[in-house]
Design an enzyme around this catalytic site. Structure first.
Site, PDB file in Angstrom:
ATOM      1  N   ASN A  10      56.303  63.635 114.282  1.00  0.00           N
ATOM      2  CA  ASN A  10      55.863  65.007 114.535  1.00  0.00           C
ATOM      3  C   ASN A  10      54.502  65.170 113.871  1.00  0.00           C
ATOM      4  OD1 ASN A  10      55.414  67.729 114.700  1.00  0.00           O
ATOM      5  ND2 ASN A  10      57.124  68.335 113.378  1.00  0.00           N
ATOM      6  N   TRP A  11      53.466  65.180 114.700  1.00  0.00           N
ATOM      7  CA  TRP A  11      52.099  65.185 114.146  1.00  0.00           C
ATOM      8  C   TRP A  11      51.681  66.574 113.675  1.00  0.00           C
ATOM      9  CZ3 TRP A  11      48.895  61.668 118.043  1.00  0.00           C
ATOM     10  CH2 TRP A  11      49.495  60.398 118.089  1.00  0.00           C
ATOM     11  N   LYS A  12      52.484  67.570 113.977  1.00  0.00           N
ATOM     12  CA  LYS A  12      52.172  68.957 113.582  1.00  0.00           C
ATOM     13  C   LYS A  12      50.748  69.326 114.050  1.00  0.00           C
ATOM     14  CE  LYS A  12      55.643  68.562 110.014  1.00  0.00           C
ATOM     15  NZ  LYS A  12      56.151  68.922 108.702  1.00  0.00           N
ATOM     16  N   HIS A 100      61.905  74.092 114.741  1.00  0.00           N
ATOM     17  CA  HIS A 100      61.377  73.504 113.502  1.00  0.00           C
ATOM     18  C   HIS A 100      61.248  74.598 112.442  1.00  0.00           C
ATOM     19  CE1 HIS A 100      58.839  71.468 110.616  1.00  0.00           C
ATOM     20  NE2 HIS A 100      59.200  70.336 111.180  1.00  0.00           N
ATOM     21  N   GLU A 102      59.086  75.196 110.291  1.00  0.00           N
ATOM     22  CA  GLU A 102      57.763  75.831 110.190  1.00  0.00           C
ATOM     23  C   GLU A 102      57.612  76.930 111.240  1.00  0.00           C
ATOM     24  OE1 GLU A 102      55.534  72.170 110.273  1.00  0.00           O
ATOM     25  OE2 GLU A 102      56.328  71.684 108.288  1.00  0.00           O
ATOM     26  N   GLU A 172      66.718  68.792 108.893  1.00  0.00           N
ATOM     27  CA  GLU A 172      65.522  68.766 108.055  1.00  0.00           C
ATOM     28  C   GLU A 172      65.655  69.795 106.941  1.00  0.00           C
ATOM     29  OE1 GLU A 172      61.900  67.072 110.272  1.00  0.00           O
ATOM     30  OE2 GLU A 172      61.998  69.180 110.774  1.00  0.00           O
ATOM     31  N   GLY A 178      57.481  67.775 103.550  1.00  0.00           N
ATOM     32  CA  GLY A 178      56.120  67.740 103.029  1.00  0.00           C
ATOM     33  C   GLY A 178      56.031  67.849 101.516  1.00  0.00           C
ATOM     34  N   SER A 218      60.089  64.236 104.225  1.00  0.00           N
ATOM     35  CA  SER A 218      59.502  63.228 103.336  1.00  0.00           C
ATOM     36  C   SER A 218      60.079  61.830 103.544  1.00  0.00           C
ATOM     37  CB  SER A 218      59.638  63.648 101.867  1.00  0.00           C
ATOM     38  OG  SER A 218      58.909  64.847 101.634  1.00  0.00           O
ATOM     39  N   GLY A 239      56.994  63.516 109.593  1.00  0.00           N
ATOM     40  CA  GLY A 239      55.747  64.267 109.605  1.00  0.00           C
ATOM     41  C   GLY A 239      54.610  63.427 109.047  1.00  0.00           C
ATOM     42  N   GLY A 240      54.286  63.662 107.776  1.00  0.00           N
ATOM     43  CA  GLY A 240      53.124  63.041 107.142  1.00  0.00           C
ATOM     44  C   GLY A 240      52.992  61.543 107.383  1.00  0.00           C
TER      45      GLY A 240
END
Ligand code: 13P
Length: 256
Positions: A10-12, A100, A102, A172, A178, A218, A239-240
């Protein structure tokens, strides 16, 4: 067990379309057919990069699936700034993340909106990745099962196994996203096992057995193998670490 692992990046809100092209090309160089046999690989770039990434996937014959990070539930109309499931499906998108944290926390996606999005994604012939998870306060207050069970039921309410059964769920925990603070293997497996149990209660053994449930928060090359060793965890929503093709490829190849 017939569930194929799914590693989803997930590149956000990261990467221009040019950077996205480079990212997926680099990822393609690092993976070989054995990896794709073992693990389904998915990238979810921002909307503005979907077409470019899809073109790379097609012209380089990469067996990488394309996903979107969100969508609206309507097919078309006066919804300024929104993207419909049909538009995504036409771009070769096969997965859409819904719910999600966010989006739930910053953009007002409540359970009702998530349920509508999930149905719209199914209706357009794509696979929803239903994301859910608890906050740290909720974990500390020991209401985690109530929270994630509630999110699951609200999203799937009224759907039967035939219509909804192909979905992917992503557990999640919000406190792990993150933050560098991953859920322990046991914490993740316990929550994922709980969710699978709820799917079993609603939709029966066969659907519970075939539904892929991912962990996200993470996840990185150092902790992926431990998490993936848990029987109920079928992959990651990353993500990251997915923004670095070396790291993401290493995570896809966790089994080596
Ligand atoms: P991080 O891997 O950066 O913690 O993000 C997880 C996530 O939110 C994936 O959807």
């Amino acid at each position: 067990m017939t569930r194929k692992d799914l590693m989803a990046g997930n590149w956000k809100m990261n990467t221009s379309h040019l950077e996205a092209i480079q990212m997926v090309q680099k990822l393609g160089y690092r993976l070989d057919p054995a990896d794709y046999d073992r693990v389904e690989v998915l990238v979810c770039p921002p909307f503005t990069a979907l077409r470019s990434v899809q073109t790379v996937i097609e012209t380089d014959y990469l067996p990488i699936a394309l996903g979107a990070q969100n969508c609206h539930w309507e097919e078309a109309g006066a919804y300024t700034g929104e993207i419909s499931p049909t538009m995504l499906a036409k771009l070769g998108v096969s997965y859409v993340i819904v719910g999600h944290s966010e989006r739930r926390q910053m953009f007002g996606d409540d359970d009702g909106a998530v349920a509508k999005k999930l149905r719209a994604v199914l209706g357009a012939g794509m696979t929803p990745i239903l994301a859910l998870g608890e906050t740290l306060d909720q974990r500390e207050a020991a209401v985690i099962e109530e929270i994630i069970g509630g999110q699951l039921h609200a999203a799937l309410d009224g759907l039967d196994a035939e219509t909804g059964g192909g979905l992917v769920v992503a557990y999640e925990p919000i406190w792990a996203i993150g933050t560098g603070r991953t859920a322990s293997d046991e914490q993740a497996a316990e929550a994922v096992g709980f969710l699978r149990g709820l799917i079993r209660e609603s939709w029966g053994e066969a659907t519970a057995d075939s539904t892929r449930i991912l962990y996200g928060g993470s996840m990185n090359p150092g902790n992926v193998a431990g998490l993936m060793a848990k029987r109920d965890i079928d992959g990651g929503l990353i993500g990251g670490a997915a923004l670095d093709p070396d790291k993401f490829a290493a995570m896809i190849r966790y089994y080596k």
